[in-house]
Design a protein around this motif. Structure first.
Motif, PDB file in Angstrom:
ATOM      1  N   CYS A  90      92.945 -20.752  18.033  1.00 22.65           N
ATOM      2  CA  CYS A  90      91.722 -21.219  18.616  1.00 22.65           C
ATOM      3  C   CYS A  90      91.219 -20.303  19.416  1.00 22.65           C
ATOM      4  O   CYS A  90      89.820 -19.737  19.365  1.00 22.65           O
ATOM      5  CB  CYS A  90      91.854 -22.402  18.984  1.00 22.65           C
ATOM      6  N   LEU A  91      91.877 -19.533  20.345  1.00 25.78           N
ATOM      7  CA  LEU A  91      91.406 -18.624  21.384  1.00 25.78           C
ATOM      8  C   LEU A  91      90.912 -17.391  20.709  1.00 25.78           C
ATOM      9  O   LEU A  91      89.697 -16.912  20.912  1.00 25.78           O
ATOM     10  CB  LEU A  91      92.376 -18.405  22.408  1.00 25.78           C
ATOM     11  N   ILE A  92      91.682 -17.157  19.799  1.00 25.03           N
ATOM     12  CA  ILE A  92      91.524 -15.704  18.990  1.00 25.03           C
ATOM     13  C   ILE A  92      90.078 -15.939  18.270  1.00 25.03           C
ATOM     14  O   ILE A  92      89.442 -15.007  18.221  1.00 25.03           O
ATOM     15  CB  ILE A  92      92.471 -15.509  17.883  1.00 25.03           C
ATOM     16  N   GLU A  93      90.259 -16.936  17.412  1.00 24.57           N
ATOM     17  CA  GLU A  93      88.852 -17.309  16.601  1.00 24.57           C
ATOM     18  C   GLU A  93      87.539 -17.579  17.549  1.00 24.57           C
ATOM     19  O   GLU A  93      86.647 -16.957  17.233  1.00 24.57           O
ATOM     20  CB  GLU A  93      89.195 -18.666  15.805  1.00 24.57           C
ATOM     21  N   ASP A  94      87.750 -18.406  18.669  1.00 25.98           N
ATOM     22  CA  ASP A  94      86.634 -18.540  19.564  1.00 25.98           C
ATOM     23  C   ASP A  94      86.139 -17.370  20.164  1.00 25.98           C
ATOM     24  O   ASP A  94      84.820 -17.274  20.417  1.00 25.98           O
ATOM     25  CB  ASP A  94      86.801 -19.798  20.462  1.00 25.98           C
ATOM     26  N   PHE A  95      87.050 -16.276  20.499  1.00 26.55           N
ATOM     27  CA  PHE A  95      86.555 -15.327  21.092  1.00 26.55           C
ATOM     28  C   PHE A  95      86.468 -14.153  20.534  1.00 26.55           C
ATOM     29  O   PHE A  95      86.528 -12.894  20.978  1.00 26.55           O
ATOM     30  CB  PHE A  95      87.255 -15.161  22.538  1.00 26.55           C
ATOM     31  N   PRO A 118      82.750  -8.936  20.108  1.00 29.72           N
ATOM     32  CA  PRO A 118      83.944  -8.547  19.285  1.00 29.72           C
ATOM     33  C   PRO A 118      85.034  -8.031  20.408  1.00 29.72           C
ATOM     34  O   PRO A 118      84.668  -6.897  21.215  1.00 29.72           O
ATOM     35  CB  PRO A 118      83.714  -7.387  18.274  1.00 29.72           C
ATOM     36  N   LYS A 119      86.309  -8.154  20.172  1.00 29.34           N
ATOM     37  CA  LYS A 119      87.212  -7.542  21.083  1.00 29.34           C
ATOM     38  C   LYS A 119      88.512  -7.214  20.137  1.00 29.34           C
ATOM     39  O   LYS A 119      88.764  -7.768  19.119  1.00 29.34           O
ATOM     40  CB  LYS A 119      87.769  -8.671  22.021  1.00 29.34           C
ATOM     41  N   ARG A 120      89.098  -6.098  20.604  1.00 26.44           N
ATOM     42  CA  ARG A 120      90.651  -5.860  20.008  1.00 26.44           C
ATOM     43  C   ARG A 120      91.442  -5.593  21.007  1.00 26.44           C
ATOM     44  O   ARG A 120      91.644  -4.808  21.931  1.00 26.44           O
ATOM     45  CB  ARG A 120      90.276  -4.343  19.258  1.00 26.44           C
ATOM     46  N   VAL A 121      92.547  -6.225  20.573  1.00 24.86           N
ATOM     47  CA  VAL A 121      93.861  -6.162  21.456  1.00 24.86           C
ATOM     48  C   VAL A 121      94.410  -4.586  21.228  1.00 24.86           C
ATOM     49  O   VAL A 121      94.540  -4.199  20.215  1.00 24.86           O
ATOM     50  CB  VAL A 121      95.039  -7.387  21.132  1.00 24.86           C
ATOM     51  N   THR A 122      94.778  -4.010  22.450  1.00 24.04           N
ATOM     52  CA  THR A 122      95.410  -2.698  22.484  1.00 24.04           C
ATOM     53  C   THR A 122      96.814  -2.653  22.544  1.00 24.04           C
ATOM     54  O   THR A 122      97.647  -1.615  22.326  1.00 24.04           O
ATOM     55  CB  THR A 122      94.686  -1.825  23.726  1.00 24.04           C
ATOM     56  N   ASN A 123      97.443  -3.876  22.813  1.00 23.78           N
ATOM     57  CA  ASN A 123      98.839  -3.882  22.837  1.00 23.78           C
ATOM     58  C   ASN A 123      99.477  -5.133  21.958  1.00 23.78           C
ATOM     59  O   ASN A 123     100.110  -5.876  22.512  1.00 23.78           O
ATOM     60  CB  ASN A 123      99.609  -3.964  24.337  1.00 23.78           C
ATOM     61  N   PRO A 124      99.385  -4.948  20.563  1.00 23.59           N
ATOM     62  CA  PRO A 124      99.815  -6.153  19.749  1.00 23.59           C
ATOM     63  C   PRO A 124     101.272  -6.489  19.746  1.00 23.59           C
ATOM     64  O   PRO A 124     101.544  -7.692  19.632  1.00 23.59           O
ATOM     65  CB  PRO A 124      99.169  -5.835  18.571  1.00 23.59           C
ATOM     66  N   ILE A 178      88.243 -12.122  18.407  1.00 26.30           N
ATOM     67  CA  ILE A 178      89.550 -11.208  18.823  1.00 26.30           C
ATOM     68  C   ILE A 178      90.189 -10.644  17.649  1.00 26.30           C
ATOM     69  O   ILE A 178      90.735 -11.530  16.872  1.00 26.30           O
ATOM     70  CB  ILE A 178      90.713 -11.637  19.860  1.00 26.30           C
ATOM     71  N   ALA A 179      90.417  -9.358  17.519  1.00 22.24           N
ATOM     72  CA  ALA A 179      91.288  -8.779  16.458  1.00 22.24           C
ATOM     73  C   ALA A 179      92.518  -8.083  17.023  1.00 22.24           C
ATOM     74  O   ALA A 179      92.506  -7.609  18.268  1.00 22.24           O
ATOM     75  CB  ALA A 179      90.051  -7.543  15.480  1.00 22.24           C
ATOM     76  N   GLY A 180      93.258  -7.449  16.232  1.00 21.87           N
ATOM     77  CA  GLY A 180      94.430  -6.877  16.540  1.00 21.87           C
ATOM     78  C   GLY A 180      95.361  -7.638  16.973  1.00 21.87           C
ATOM     79  O   GLY A 180      96.708  -7.151  17.147  1.00 21.87           O
ATOM     80  N   VAL A 181      95.686  -8.876  16.667  1.00 24.61           N
ATOM     81  CA  VAL A 181      96.753  -9.983  16.998  1.00 24.61           C
ATOM     82  C   VAL A 181      96.273 -11.212  16.135  1.00 24.61           C
ATOM     83  O   VAL A 181      95.155 -11.604  15.942  1.00 24.61           O
ATOM     84  CB  VAL A 181      96.842 -10.087  18.545  1.00 24.61           C
ATOM     85  N   SER A 182      97.294 -11.628  15.889  1.00 26.79           N
ATOM     86  CA  SER A 182      97.114 -12.836  15.107  1.00 26.79           C
ATOM     87  C   SER A 182      98.122 -14.221  15.592  1.00 26.79           C
ATOM     88  O   SER A 182      98.961 -13.950  16.106  1.00 26.79           O
ATOM     89  CB  SER A 182      97.455 -12.775  13.437  1.00 26.79           C
ATOM     90  N   ALA A 183      97.358 -15.296  15.248  1.00 26.09           N
ATOM     91  CA  ALA A 183      98.193 -16.522  15.353  1.00 26.09           C
ATOM     92  C   ALA A 183      97.969 -17.460  14.261  1.00 26.09           C
ATOM     93  O   ALA A 183      96.955 -17.575  13.712  1.00 26.09           O
ATOM     94  CB  ALA A 183      97.911 -17.083  16.804  1.00 26.09           C
ATOM     95  N   THR A 184      98.832 -18.734  14.035  1.00 28.80           N
ATOM     96  CA  THR A 184      98.572 -19.371  13.063  1.00 28.80           C
ATOM     97  C   THR A 184      98.155 -21.134  13.571  1.00 28.80           C
ATOM     98  O   THR A 184      98.762 -21.315  14.684  1.00 28.80           O
ATOM     99  CB  THR A 184     100.066 -19.932  12.409  1.00 28.80           C
TER     100      THR A 184
END
Length: 159
Positions: free
Chosen positions: A137-142, A18-24, A144-150
């Motif tokens: 896809c990158l967010i899902e595969d890796f 699990p990873k979290r973006v710190t500068n969304p 990653i929380a704290g940022v989103s994409a469609t």
């Protein structure tokens, strides 16, 4: 070149952690010097389970060619060395047997061990056709929380 060797198990653990973006709120910037002219934004992320694990994520889009884009993630070591874990590229170019189709580059242990570009190997994909879809896809595969994409809708995907 990567300073240390990684096993496939370690690379997979980095992907799944699990990873979290710190500068969304990262903003787009244009890079007009050089060719091609593109816009880019970068994110910083930290591993939620392993203290001190840092990652850089990016989105890059050629302003003159909609099919020329890349979204990627790199592990950043304490000394600042980077290991690109993956790049999700648009269909703007050929890569080996992949002819003008979206593709995903992933780091693998064999490439690292031979001193090649860690993410040199690529696989064709039909999961995205836009930068936004690639980033989703990158967010899902890796993980990653704290940022989103469609994700790209089914009607926009390549035949």
């Amino acid at each position: 070149m990567t300073a240390r060797l990684y096993s496939e198990e370690e690379l997979n653990a980095l992907r799944l952690a699990p990873k979290r973006v710190t500068n969304p709120g990262s903003r787009w910037s244009e890079k007009p010097s050089g060719a091609p002219v593109h816009r880019q934004r970068s994110f910083k992320a930290t591993g939620e389970g392993a203290a001190g694990t840092r990652f850089d994520l990016y989105q890059r889009q050629n302003l003159l060619d909609e099919a020329d884009f890349s979204s990627g993630i790199a592990l950043v070591s304490v000394d600042g060395a980077r290991l690109t874990l993956a790049r999700y590229n648009g269909p703007s170019h050929e890569h080996g047997d992949i002819c003008y189709r979206p593709h995903i580059h992933r780091a693998n242990a064999e490439s690292i061990a031979t001193g090649s570009k860690p993410e040199r190997h690529a696989e064709e994909t039909d999961r995205f056709v836009t930068l936004e879809g690639a980033f989703a896809c990158l967010i899902e595969d890796f993980n990653i929380a704290g940022v989103s994409a469609t994700h790209d809708s089914q009607r926009t995907l390549l035949p």
